[in-house]
Write a protein that holds these residues in place. Structure first.
Motif, short mmCIF file in Angstrom:
data_model
loop_
_atom_site.label_atom_id
_atom_site.label_comp_id
_atom_site.label_asym_id
_atom_site.label_seq_id
_atom_site.Cartn_x
_atom_site.Cartn_y
_atom_site.Cartn_z
N TYR A 1 -2.68 3.66 -2.80
CA TYR A 1 -2.44 2.99 -4.06
C TYR A 1 -2.00 1.56 -3.73
O TYR A 1 -1.18 1.37 -2.84
CB TYR A 1 -1.33 3.72 -4.84
N ARG A 2 -2.53 0.60 -4.44
CA ARG A 2 -2.21 -0.80 -4.12
C ARG A 2 -1.50 -1.46 -5.29
O ARG A 2 -1.97 -1.39 -6.42
CB ARG A 2 -3.51 -1.57 -3.81
N ASP B 1 2.38 6.52 -13.76
CA ASP B 1 1.35 5.60 -14.23
C ASP B 1 0.24 5.37 -13.21
O ASP B 1 -0.75 4.72 -13.53
CB ASP B 1 1.98 4.24 -14.57
N LEU B 2 0.41 5.86 -11.99
CA LEU B 2 -0.61 5.64 -10.97
C LEU B 2 -1.87 6.42 -11.33
O LEU B 2 -1.80 7.60 -11.67
CB LEU B 2 -0.10 6.08 -9.59
N THR B 3 -3.03 5.76 -11.23
CA THR B 3 -4.27 6.44 -11.59
C THR B 3 -5.36 6.24 -10.54
O THR B 3 -6.29 7.04 -10.47
CB THR B 3 -4.82 5.91 -12.93
N GLU B 4 -5.25 5.18 -9.75
CA GLU B 4 -6.33 4.82 -8.83
C GLU B 4 -5.83 4.90 -7.40
O GLU B 4 -4.88 4.16 -7.06
CB GLU B 4 -6.82 3.40 -9.16
N PRO B 5 -6.35 5.78 -6.55
CA PRO B 5 -7.57 6.57 -6.70
C PRO B 5 -7.40 7.88 -7.47
O PRO B 5 -8.42 8.47 -7.81
CB PRO B 5 -7.95 6.87 -5.25
N ALA B 6 -6.20 8.34 -7.81
CA ALA B 6 -6.07 9.61 -8.54
C ALA B 6 -4.66 9.71 -9.08
O ALA B 6 -3.72 9.20 -8.46
CB ALA B 6 -6.35 10.80 -7.61
N PRO B 7 -4.46 10.36 -10.23
CA PRO B 7 -3.10 10.53 -10.75
C PRO B 7 -2.27 11.42 -9.83
O PRO B 7 -2.82 12.24 -9.08
CB PRO B 7 -3.31 11.23 -12.10
N GLU C 1 0.85 -1.18 0.00
CA GLU C 1 0.00 0.00 0.00
C GLU C 1 0.89 1.24 0.00
O GLU C 1 1.77 1.39 0.86
CB GLU C 1 -0.90 0.02 1.24
#
Lengths: 124, 124, 124, 124
Positions: free
Chosen positions: D60-61, D76-82, D46
């Motif tokens: 982010y997981r 590249d992280l998008t979930e929960p938000a960029p 996490e």
């Protein structure tokens, strides 16, 4: 000299660019594991190389004499297999005597030289 | 101030490029051991320099006053012998009081400046 | 979140180039202490700055809120005195709660950008 | 292989430039958390992202398989938000098994490539 360091080290970063702007060995894109064996016994080191999507490669075996440093280029490893270029990897070093490991990259893909370096992670 | 740091440090990386694109001292290719002595006693430090294929050189001896920092250029070491250029080396620092050591290189072989830095390895 | 880090940190390297090739704040030559306070209490931090040839300056005092990061530019410190440019320095951070400190320099003296970064030294 | 590393890591630096001089993925300005899971169990991680002036984002997981490395781009992280560009941030990694984390930035805002890297801070 009294030895210094640890027996298990890890470098989580690893990436050898396939391209270089220079042909001189010192300026070709490369990654190095700088190993210091400050003690009075030869170090026998096994290196395992990890990838994103397949089982690890190795062990790669290197020796570092007593009171010597080896700046080992990952580019030069061939046995059991070369390190692929343009590919994410990581590495673990296991030595029979304490050593110190530092990780350095020289990137000359573009016209100028770029460098990074960090002490590796030492397992307590 | 209360001292901070350790008494034994190692830098496994070491390489002074013989070439530079600039003549200004601040931009000549160089390697530095940044030493902080935050405590209230002078630090007496012995530096041993290791090579790939011969016995270590040294000890190089430096002092850092209480509450002072010394950004020591390996390029400037002369006694007992200068550090050879374009040559892999490593170093160990042994101090009589706690210090902190950080390693930095400025490489100006090509037209632009490239930098690397890392905290050194501190023996617990 | 549970706090992470240590209360005493040191950065042995320190050097702010007086020159820059750009006027944009993000590309002006600068040094940063990136401070993370992951815990639930405000961090009160005292910074002492060390030099080669005179007594330390400070304390500089900064606060970092709970669950916040502060990327503190040494260039911006003014009280009790600005950090001199083109001058070797070092720094010690003392916090009342655990924090994490990373040191970064952006050097744009020449036409291109050069970067260095390292985790600072954490006193156990 | 026996696992290596720690379960809690922090990176106090964080900044993704919005601009790049290249469109090739390998040369676009980016920040990476290089994660090594050398052990024989999948790592469930996490990541919490901290900012200067608002509450943290996440978790982010990500998962990293046994004996695998993941060079995770913050871009590249998008979930929960960029992750916002041109914005100071920091990050904490919490894993259910030991991992090693190294932080790298490639900055290509100007015409050449600049790199920084450091081992992250490992909570003992």
């Amino acid at each position: 000299m009294e030895s210094i360091g640890r027996k298990r080290w890890a470098i989580a970063e690893g990436y050898i660019p396939s391209q270089s702007s220079f042909s001189d060995r010192s300026l070709v894109s490369h990654e190095t594991a700088c190993i210091l064996n400050a003690g009075d016994s030869e170090a026998h080191i096994e290196i395992t190389v990890f990838f994103a999507d397949r089982e690890p490669a190795g062990s790669y075996r290197v020796k570092v004499g007593p009171r010597r440093t080896l700046h080992l280029r990952f580019n030069d490893l061939t046995e059991p297999a070369p390190i692929p270029r343009d590919t994410d990897y990581a590495s673990v070093f296991e030595s029979d005597v304490p050593i110190v490991v530092q990780h350095t990259r020289l990137d000359s893909r573009e016209a100028e030289v770029s460098l990074l370096s960090t002490i590796a992670y030492a397992q307590a």
